[in-house]
Design a protein around this motif. Structure first.
Motif, PDB file in Angstrom:
ATOM      1  N   LEU A 100       0.803  -1.217   0.000  1.00 47.02           N
ATOM      2  CA  LEU A 100       0.000   0.000   0.000  1.00 47.02           C
ATOM      3  C   LEU A 100       0.839   1.271   0.000  1.00 47.02           C
ATOM      4  O   LEU A 100       0.321   2.351   0.287  1.00 47.02           O
ATOM      5  CB  LEU A 100      -0.947  -0.015   1.204  1.00 47.02           C
ATOM      6  CG  LEU A 100      -1.909  -1.207   1.248  1.00 47.02           C
ATOM      7  CD1 LEU A 100      -2.813  -1.122   2.468  1.00 47.02           C
ATOM      8  CD2 LEU A 100      -2.741  -1.296  -0.021  1.00 47.02           C
ATOM      9  N   ARG A 285      -9.495  -1.651  12.476  1.00 48.12           N
ATOM     10  CA  ARG A 285      -8.175  -1.728  11.843  1.00 48.12           C
ATOM     11  C   ARG A 285      -8.205  -2.688  10.639  1.00 48.12           C
ATOM     12  O   ARG A 285      -7.681  -2.363   9.569  1.00 48.12           O
ATOM     13  CB  ARG A 285      -7.139  -2.185  12.869  1.00 48.12           C
ATOM     14  CG  ARG A 285      -5.713  -2.167  12.352  1.00 48.12           C
ATOM     15  CD  ARG A 285      -4.705  -2.289  13.474  1.00 48.12           C
ATOM     16  NE  ARG A 285      -4.743  -3.580  14.140  1.00 48.12           N
ATOM     17  CZ  ARG A 285      -5.212  -3.778  15.366  1.00 48.12           C
ATOM     18  NH1 ARG A 285      -5.704  -2.768  16.060  1.00 48.12           N
ATOM     19  NH2 ARG A 285      -5.190  -4.982  15.904  1.00 48.12           N
ATOM     20  N   ARG A 288     -10.550  -1.177   7.733  1.00 44.36           N
ATOM     21  CA  ARG A 288      -9.955  -0.045   7.034  1.00 44.36           C
ATOM     22  C   ARG A 288      -8.902  -0.497   6.024  1.00 44.36           C
ATOM     23  O   ARG A 288      -8.847  -0.001   4.892  1.00 44.36           O
ATOM     24  CB  ARG A 288      -9.337   0.920   8.038  1.00 44.36           C
ATOM     25  CG  ARG A 288     -10.351   1.832   8.726  1.00 44.36           C
ATOM     26  CD  ARG A 288      -9.672   2.757   9.717  1.00 44.36           C
ATOM     27  NE  ARG A 288     -10.633   3.704  10.288  1.00 44.36           N
ATOM     28  CZ  ARG A 288     -10.374   4.497  11.314  1.00 44.36           C
ATOM     29  NH1 ARG A 288      -9.179   4.461  11.897  1.00 44.36           N
ATOM     30  NH2 ARG A 288     -11.298   5.335  11.770  1.00 44.36           N
ATOM     31  N   LYS A 289      -8.070  -1.433   6.430  1.00 44.20           N
ATOM     32  CA  LYS A 289      -7.054  -1.922   5.501  1.00 44.20           C
ATOM     33  C   LYS A 289      -7.699  -2.643   4.327  1.00 44.20           C
ATOM     34  O   LYS A 289      -7.293  -2.450   3.166  1.00 44.20           O
ATOM     35  CB  LYS A 289      -6.075  -2.860   6.216  1.00 44.20           C
ATOM     36  CG  LYS A 289      -4.957  -3.341   5.308  1.00 44.20           C
ATOM     37  CD  LYS A 289      -3.928  -4.173   6.054  1.00 44.20           C
ATOM     38  CE  LYS A 289      -2.812  -4.609   5.109  1.00 44.20           C
ATOM     39  NZ  LYS A 289      -1.780  -5.422   5.812  1.00 44.20           N
ATOM     40  N   ARG A 292      -9.012  -0.199   1.828  1.00 46.50           N
ATOM     41  CA  ARG A 292      -7.958   0.456   1.048  1.00 46.50           C
ATOM     42  C   ARG A 292      -7.536  -0.429  -0.123  1.00 46.50           C
ATOM     43  O   ARG A 292      -7.124   0.067  -1.171  1.00 46.50           O
ATOM     44  CB  ARG A 292      -6.757   0.765   1.929  1.00 46.50           C
ATOM     45  CG  ARG A 292      -7.008   1.837   2.983  1.00 46.50           C
ATOM     46  CD  ARG A 292      -5.729   2.112   3.772  1.00 46.50           C
ATOM     47  NE  ARG A 292      -4.732   2.807   2.942  1.00 46.50           N
ATOM     48  CZ  ARG A 292      -3.446   2.872   3.249  1.00 46.50           C
ATOM     49  NH1 ARG A 292      -2.982   2.240   4.345  1.00 46.50           N
ATOM     50  NH2 ARG A 292      -2.599   3.539   2.477  1.00 46.50           N
TER      51      ARG A 292
END
Length: 375
Positions: A100, A285, A288-289, A292
């Motif tokens: 990322l 957590r 959210r990842k 993305r």
């Protein structure tokens, strides 16, 4: 009444079931004793990855073991599905580890170069794919703006872990093995002249050999036969979405779409002792990842969150050891029971049956944790 067996396997989870399945196919009389459903079962939180890329970094022996295990998986899966008549959705179409940022990309590439250099006898099995190459290979993936690329492991794959476990237990019994659930072992008593008596409440059984593969419960059982292995629990939390249209064609580290269409999101690595709680912090957590990487996940409903405890040795590397005090007692521990299932059912079970272990396995002995003795 005590009953006689060739081998008693303590534990019927991913590791114990594979060992028992392998031994039962070698004309051994095998008893497998399992505890209660309320036990700390690592299989409940298994993410379903048959995974090798970067595994064993800094430990070439573990790397080699993992590569050989995944290479054996297709034949192992074919035979097990045929015996059990239980499909468990095994696929080996490769796996991804998303990057990322440019820094993550560079760090990942450097790590994999070092990983390949550890075992040069194996052809490189991972490759770095930039964003353009990712989209060319997997046009159905709608990637988030943060994705700069990924490492692709051609040996990696996925499986339904609970169906796999059921298939091994079913096939174990069809091969003549005996499985007793709700029989938590309370004592392992070495017998004069050799062999062991295993006690589970009021039930007693005898065998020439005992194999301890009881996950976090192995610490207590191992001490009964001179196998004192340090272990710690590590909590892993997982999220699962509703069923979705295909959006992830192959599994990724911490992200995979099951054959049923649900998406599994994970996995945390938390040092919290035996706390099985789920947390909002962990969920946020992970979510959210995932968003993305694949923004479309934001539209999905989360249907479940759970946690379980991994079985971790101090260095994260498996332990395979025989007792020097009580011959015939062995212990097998790892947190990669899924990836190593083909090894446990194959080469490791063969070594147990013959009583002869390859010298290369000595590096996995728990004496490596005894600093005074190894210094």
């Amino acid at each position: 009444m005590a009953r006689d067996y060739d081998v008693i396997v303590a534990g019927a989870g991913m590791v114990g079931a594979a060992i028992g399945y392998g031994l039962a196919g070698m004309n051994r009389r095998v008893l497998m004793l399992d505890g209660a459903d309320t036990d700390f079962r690592a299989a409940k939180a298994n993410f379903g990855l048959v995974w090798v890329q970067s595994k064993g970094f800094g430990h070439p022996a573990y790397q080699r073991l993992s590569i050989e295990a995944v290479q054996s998986w297709p034949k192992f899966a074919e035979q097990l599905e045929a015996e059990s008549n239980m499909p468990f959705a095994y696929e080996r179409n490769g796996g991804l580890n998303f990057c990322l940022s440019d820094d993550e990309w560079t760090a990942r590439a450097n790590r994999l170069d070092k990983w390949h250099a550890q075992a040069p006898e194996f052809a490189p099995s991972t490759h770095m794919l930039d964003r353009d190459e990712l989209q060319r290979r997997f046009p159905s993936m709608h990637l988030g703006e943060a994705v700069v690329g990924a490492s692709f492991g051609e040996l990696d794959g996925q499986v339904n872990p609970l169906r796999l476990l059921a298939a091994m237990q079913i096939s174990f019994q069809r091969r003549g093995g005996e499985l007793r659930s709700n029989h938590a072992i309370t004592a392992i008593n070495p017998l004069p002249g050799g062999g062991f008596e295993v006690v589970a409440g009021e039930y007693r059984a005898r065998a020439e050999r005992v194999v301890i593969a009881a996950g976090l419960g192995s610490s207590v059982l191992g001490q009964m036969v001179g196998l004192d292995v340090p272990l710690r629990p590590q909590r892993g939390q997982i999220l699962v979405t509703e069923r979705l249209a295909p959006l992830l064609p192959i599994p990724a580290s911490g992200l995979r779409q099951t054959a049923e269409g649900t998406v599994m999101i994970g996995v945390t690595q938390e040092e919290v002792g035996y706390d099985l709680s789920t947390t909002c912090e962990g969920a946020v957590r992970m979510a959210r990842k995932a968003m993305r990487i694949l923004p479309d996940i934001a539209k999905a409903k989360l249907v479940r969150q759970w946690s379980c405890l991994r079985v971790m040795t101090p260095d994260g590397i498996p332990v395979y050891a025989s007792s020097t005090r009580h011959r015939g007692a062995d212990i097998a521990l790892c947190h990669s029971g899924l990836t190593l299932a083909s090894f446990h059912a194959g080469a490791y079970a063969q070594a147990l049956a013959s009583g002869v272990f390859p010298s290369a396995m000595g590096i996995f002995h728990h004496e490596r944790f005894n600093v005074q003795k190894t210094a």
